[in-house]
Design a protein around this motif. Structure first.
Motif, PDB file in Angstrom:
ATOM      1  N   SER A  96      11.853  15.063  10.439  1.00 27.49           N
ATOM      2  CA  SER A  96      13.012  14.578   9.708  1.00 27.49           C
ATOM      3  C   SER A  96      13.496  15.676   8.774  1.00 27.49           C
ATOM      4  N   ILE A  97      14.385  15.313   7.855  1.00 28.22           N
ATOM      5  CA  ILE A  97      14.909  16.279   6.887  1.00 28.22           C
ATOM      6  C   ILE A  97      14.786  15.713   5.482  1.00 28.22           C
ATOM      7  N   ILE A  98      14.650  16.605   4.510  1.00 29.42           N
ATOM      8  CA  ILE A  98      14.761  16.252   3.091  1.00 29.42           C
ATOM      9  C   ILE A  98      15.823  17.153   2.494  1.00 29.42           C
ATOM     10  N   ARG A  99      16.858  16.561   1.957  1.00 31.71           N
ATOM     11  CA  ARG A  99      17.907  17.286   1.246  1.00 31.71           C
ATOM     12  C   ARG A  99      18.106  16.585  -0.096  1.00 31.71           C
ATOM     13  N   ASN A 100      17.202  16.835  -1.004  1.00 32.53           N
ATOM     14  CA  ASN A 100      17.062  16.099  -2.255  1.00 32.53           C
ATOM     15  C   ASN A 100      16.539  14.695  -1.944  1.00 32.53           C
ATOM     16  N   GLY A 101      15.249  14.605  -1.850  1.00 30.79           N
ATOM     17  CA  GLY A 101      14.609  13.334  -1.549  1.00 30.79           C
ATOM     18  C   GLY A 101      13.235  13.274  -2.184  1.00 30.79           C
ATOM     19  N   THR A 102      12.435  12.334  -1.744  1.00 30.80           N
ATOM     20  CA  THR A 102      11.105  12.156  -2.304  1.00 30.80           C
ATOM     21  C   THR A 102      10.114  11.845  -1.190  1.00 30.80           C
ATOM     22  N   SER A 103       8.883  11.620  -1.574  1.00 29.03           N
ATOM     23  CA  SER A 103       7.820  11.282  -0.632  1.00 29.03           C
ATOM     24  C   SER A 103       7.138  10.017  -1.123  1.00 29.03           C
ATOM     25  N   GLU A 104       6.068   9.602  -0.428  1.00 29.70           N
ATOM     26  CA  GLU A 104       5.308   8.425  -0.827  1.00 29.70           C
ATOM     27  C   GLU A 104       3.821   8.776  -0.882  1.00 29.70           C
ATOM     28  N   THR A 105       3.119   8.020  -1.668  1.00 31.82           N
ATOM     29  CA  THR A 105       1.657   8.016  -1.673  1.00 31.82           C
ATOM     30  C   THR A 105       1.214   6.690  -1.085  1.00 31.82           C
ATOM     31  N   ILE A 106       0.331   6.743  -0.104  1.00 33.57           N
ATOM     32  CA  ILE A 106      -0.141   5.499   0.515  1.00 33.57           C
ATOM     33  C   ILE A 106      -1.546   5.188  -0.005  1.00 33.57           C
ATOM     34  N   ASN A 107      -1.853   3.899  -0.079  1.00 35.77           N
ATOM     35  CA  ASN A 107      -3.101   3.436  -0.692  1.00 35.77           C
ATOM     36  C   ASN A 107      -3.787   2.426   0.225  1.00 35.77           C
TER      37      ASN A 107
ATOM     38  N   GLY B  60       0.810  -1.212   0.000  1.00 27.61           N
ATOM     39  CA  GLY B  60       0.000   0.000   0.000  1.00 27.61           C
ATOM     40  C   GLY B  60       0.840   1.258   0.000  1.00 27.61           C
ATOM     41  N   ILE B  61       2.083   1.151  -0.468  1.00 24.92           N
ATOM     42  CA  ILE B  61       3.029   2.269  -0.490  1.00 24.92           C
ATOM     43  C   ILE B  61       3.628   2.366  -1.884  1.00 24.92           C
ATOM     44  N   GLN B  62       3.675   3.577  -2.428  1.00 29.55           N
ATOM     45  CA  GLN B  62       4.368   3.815  -3.691  1.00 29.55           C
ATOM     46  C   GLN B  62       5.224   5.068  -3.542  1.00 29.55           C
ATOM     47  N   PHE B  63       6.504   4.960  -3.917  1.00 32.23           N
ATOM     48  CA  PHE B  63       7.382   6.127  -3.864  1.00 32.23           C
ATOM     49  C   PHE B  63       7.055   7.064  -5.020  1.00 32.23           C
ATOM     50  N   ASP B  64       6.956   8.353  -4.702  1.00 31.52           N
ATOM     51  CA  ASP B  64       6.666   9.356  -5.713  1.00 31.52           C
ATOM     52  C   ASP B  64       7.924   9.681  -6.520  1.00 31.52           C
ATOM     53  N   VAL B  65       7.740   9.945  -7.799  1.00 37.25           N
ATOM     54  CA  VAL B  65       8.863  10.269  -8.682  1.00 37.25           C
ATOM     55  C   VAL B  65       9.104  11.774  -8.590  1.00 37.25           C
ATOM     56  N   LEU B  66       9.834  12.179  -7.533  1.00 34.11           N
ATOM     57  CA  LEU B  66      10.059  13.586  -7.234  1.00 34.11           C
ATOM     58  C   LEU B  66      11.510  13.815  -6.833  1.00 34.11           C
ATOM     59  N   ASN B  67      11.933  15.063  -6.932  1.00 42.13           N
ATOM     60  CA  ASN B  67      13.190  15.509  -6.347  1.00 42.13           C
ATOM     61  C   ASN B  67      12.889  16.757  -5.522  1.00 42.13           C
ATOM     62  N   ILE B  68      12.609  16.557  -4.246  1.00 44.80           N
ATOM     63  CA  ILE B  68      12.315  17.650  -3.326  1.00 44.80           C
ATOM     64  C   ILE B  68      13.653  18.162  -2.811  1.00 44.80           C
TER      65      ILE B  68
ATOM     66  N   MET C  52      10.781   5.390   3.818  1.00 43.40           N
ATOM     67  CA  MET C  52      11.035   6.829   3.923  1.00 43.40           C
ATOM     68  C   MET C  52      11.815   7.269   2.692  1.00 43.40           C
ATOM     69  N   GLY C  53      11.826   8.580   2.428  1.00 43.72           N
ATOM     70  CA  GLY C  53      12.202   9.040   1.106  1.00 43.72           C
ATOM     71  C   GLY C  53      13.501   9.779   0.927  1.00 43.72           C
ATOM     72  N   ASP C  54      14.478   9.698   1.872  1.00 49.53           N
ATOM     73  CA  ASP C  54      15.726  10.411   1.638  1.00 49.53           C
ATOM     74  C   ASP C  54      16.863   9.786   2.430  1.00 49.53           C
ATOM     75  N   SER C  55      17.889   9.329   1.722  1.00 51.72           N
ATOM     76  CA  SER C  55      19.058   8.752   2.388  1.00 51.72           C
ATOM     77  C   SER C  55      19.892   9.811   3.093  1.00 51.72           C
ATOM     78  N   SER C  56      19.669  11.091   2.809  1.00 44.42           N
ATOM     79  CA  SER C  56      20.400  12.148   3.529  1.00 44.42           C
ATOM     80  C   SER C  56      20.169  12.047   5.032  1.00 44.42           C
ATOM     81  N   ALA C  57      19.014  11.545   5.430  1.00 43.17           N
ATOM     82  CA  ALA C  57      18.679  11.472   6.849  1.00 43.17           C
ATOM     83  C   ALA C  57      19.490  10.422   7.601  1.00 43.17           C
TER      84      ALA C  57
END
Length: 716
Positions: free
Chosen positions: A219-230, A185-193, A269-274
């Motif tokens: 948390s922090i995002i320093r070039n990362g992405t988010s998820e959409t949950i279903n 029920g998780i999909q990573f969004d194709v983004l660069n935040i 989670m969406g960023d390895s910077s963390a």
């Protein structure tokens, strides 16, 4: 990353090891076991987790990190970009950790790292696709009770250039693993935040936010992405932390999410910077997102790890039990003490001075510390948590009164530390203390530290990290505004590696934080930017460098003034490069006359592809000044159209070049085309000889120009 110990000590060690190698085969080997681990966790390093600029390993010793150091206490006891994560788990006494370097299997009895032996699998930004068999193994492992931790990164973060980044790889696992689409029920969004600090938490209690390693909120995002949950695809899925501006009960803009699948659990989670703790391989650029004060990643990731591992057996035979202790995350440098040396200690305790020092004022609101000068003759109101040796109240040295606290000793090695818990006033205020340090070692091995920690012992800020042999009372002040209204620990520590002949210790006295009264005193400590981006080269033409070498002027630099004045020489670069020390990967002269802020010259860094330029000056900041402030002007222009890929850092380094603090990070997405002033309080380095360094890098295309001028370090 690690420096070799002094030549004589290193030679002794080599000789001893050589003599003993033939004997070791005949000597029964024993290993000290401090505890029986509750959870077994496997970190993957078989899918390009160290490709490009990544270094997502807990230790270079694989599969068993204990072979590098069996009792790690700080992140550099193990070597890797996510060693802080591993050490935090190991120190809790509840974990057995391994690193996978081969094919992931489940149910293969011939593989000692088969998932059936573990409670949890951590996938820290994989960069190669899982095979069909591996996807089946991973999904079966989770379905049968295992925990799965997926750490992704931004769109386009294909570090090994094979056409697949972590978003694509994880979505492929969840949609094409043979068990249906969107199984978690998780999909990573194709983004660069580019940069955000997500802290829009679920309104419900959550084991990731409130767990055995403490309470975290963001948390922090320093070039990362988010998820959409279903939830329609998996009703167990939950959002934990959302991006600011998104509903914290919605299905989009999720940064931390969790789910259940069969008997097992999943976290995404969406960023390895963390997870980056800033201690990567020297060939990589890394950033300390783990301890970034904008987030609580050093709490969230261990909490999530424990929630996943406690889901069920996953095939492992050990039985999870509730945790019983809370580790202290103290990010500092350390080493494995050498064996066999016979050096005799040469330093002796120095008699207490006979002059009568002045007392430290406590401020109109009164001092919030109890027993701040240890005049009770003991450590009443202080908590001792490092007992090798235990701190004591001592009359051998004192800044005021008759007593001080002694941390460390001449005769034993380890961590000697104490702390006091206080509630910071609404106005923040300034923490002040005096310390008298002694050492015969280097900061690679021994140190004297001070920290701000939360009430669980997780470090929020490093106030001081030095290895000083000043043998004199030194004052440190620290702006507490970022922690206004919070209950925190102020901790002091002396670390000695136990090597004979070079003890490290310090005395502590007159610890002060005044309560608020009236308008809080202004401070000059701007919070440095906290970007922790991933520098991913991107497609584009190869540009011709625009930084033309220019012969430096030959004027003679001015002399260094005494304390209470200006410490930087030739801060406007009008006298050439001296006494600055330059380095340019392109062979360019850094001192340039193309874009000065004032006068005729400035420092010009980068402006060409694959640049690595730096310039620094060494200064001694007197111990007897009241304050020290670094000021400068900076300017940036770029050909980049997406950000950030190119960076400039302003740093305070020790005399050996080790980074003590990154004051400012400027990138190709910062304000361009005009000069900007910057000012930072560097009073924490009084009594030390440090390097003021400007370091810049460009990736392989679309260069960025960085300029610096009118650098000054003013003392009062």
């Amino acid at each position: 990353m690690f420096k070799l110990r002094e030549g004589a000590k290193r030679l002794n060690l080599v000789v001893i090891v050589t003599m003993l190698m033939g004997l070791l085969a005949f000597v029964p080997q024993t290993h000290h076991v401090a505890y029986a681990a509750t959870y077994s966790v496997l970190f993957d390093n078989a899918h390009a987790e160290t490709a490009g600029n990544a270094d997502w390993i807990i230790s270079t010793s694989q599969p068993d990190p204990l072979a590098q150091n069996p009792n790690p206490q700080v992140e550099t006891d193990w070597t890797g970009g996510i060693s802080a994560w591993g050490v935090a788990l190991q120190r809790s006494g509840r974990y057995s950790l391994k690193t996978n370097t081969g094919t992931i299997t489940y149910g293969n009895n011939s593989n000692p790292l088969d998932l059936s032996h573990f409670n949890e699998l951590v996938l820290p930004e994989p960069n190669t696709l899982f095979t069909t068999a591996e996807k089946t193994a991973i999904l079966s492992f989770v379905q049968n009770g295992g925990g799965l931790f997926m750490v992704a990164d931004h769109n386009g973060s294909d570090r090994n250039n094979d056409g697949h980044d972590s978003l694509n790889i994880f979505n492929d696992l969840m949609n094409n693993g043979g068990a249906g689409s969107d199984v978690f029920g998780i999909q990573f969004d194709v983004l660069n935040i580019v940069t955000e600090n997500p802290n829009n938490d679920t309104p419900n209690p959550d084991p990731i936010l409130q767990g055995p390693f403490g309470n975290g909120t963001g948390s922090i995002i320093r070039n990362g992405t988010s998820e959409t949950i279903n939830p329609s695809d998996n009703p167990n899925v939950r959002g934990v932390i959302y991006r600011v501006g998104f509903s914290n009960t919605g299905t989009t803009g999720v940064f931390f999410s969790r789910s259940a699948y069969g008997s097992g659990r999943v976290v995404a989670m969406g960023d390895s910077s963390a997870i980056d703790d800033g201690t990567c391989s020297p060939s990589n650029n890394c950033f300390n997102g783990w301890n970034d004060p904008a987030g609580n990643d050093n709490i969230l990731f261990p909490n999530a790890t424990e929630w996943l591992a406690s889901a069920g057996s996953g095939g492992a035979t050990n039985t999870p039990v509730p945790p019983t202790n809370t580790p202290t995350n103290t990010p500092t440098n350390t080493n494995t003490p050498p064996a066999g040396a016979t050096n005799t200690p040469t330093n002796t305790p120095i008699p207490a001075p006979t002059n009568t020092p002045t007392n430290t004022p406590t401020g109109c609101g009164g001092n919030l510390f109890q027993n701040p000068g240890f005049e009770s003759g003991n450590l009443t109101s202080w908590t001792i948590d490092g007992t090798n040796p235990s701190p004591t109240a001592s009359t051998a040295q004192h800044h005021s009164g008759s007593n001080a606290a002694l941390l460390g000793s001449l005769t034993s090695g380890g961590d000697s530390s104490l702390y006091q818990t206080i509630t910071v006033p609404a106005g923040g205020g300034t923490l002040s203390y005096w310390y008298w340090p002694s050492t015969l070692d280097t900061i690679t091995y021994d140190w004297q530290d001070a920290y701000v920690q939360n009430t669980s012992g997780t470090t929020l800020a490093t106030i001081m990290h030095v290895d000083s042999n000043a043998n004199a009372w030194t004052n440190v002040s620290f702006n507490m505004a970022p922690y206004a209204g919070q209950t925190v620990r102020i901790k002091f520590l002396a670390h000695d590696d136990g090597y004979s002949g070079d003890p490290t210790y310090m005395y502590l006295d007159d610890v002060v934080l005044a309560g608020s009264c009236g308008t809080p005193a202004p401070t000059n400590t701007p919070a440095p930017p906290t970007n922790t981006p991933t520098n991913t080269p991107h497609a584009g033409p190869t540009n011709t460098p625009t930084n033309t070498p220019i012969p430096p002027p030959t004027n003679t630099p001015t002399n260094t003034p005494s304390a209470g004045g200006q410490l930087i020489q030739n801060g406007g670069f009008e006298s050439g490069s001296s006494p600055w020390v330059e380095s340019s990967s392109g062979g360019y002269e850094i001192v340039d006359n193309s874009n000065p802020h004032s006068g005729t010259y400035e420092a010009y860094l980068c402006g060409y592809n694959n640049c690595a330029d730096s310039i620094y000056q060494t200064v001694a900041i007197p111990a007897n000044v009241n304050s020290a402030t670094l000021t400068y002007y900076w300017y940036m222009s770029t050909q980049e159209t997406s950000h950030p890929y190119d960076f400039m850092y302003v740093r305070v380094r020790n005399s050996s070049g080790g980074t003590l603090a990154t004051l400012q990070t400027i990138n190709d997405g910062s304000a361009a085309g005009s000069w900007h002033s910057a000012s930072y309080d560097v009073s924490a380095y009084k009594g030390q000889t440090v390097q003021i360094a400007i370091v810049a890098t460009n990736d392989s295309v679309s260069p960025t120009n960085f300029y610096v001028d009118d650098v000054a370090l003013t003392t009062h």
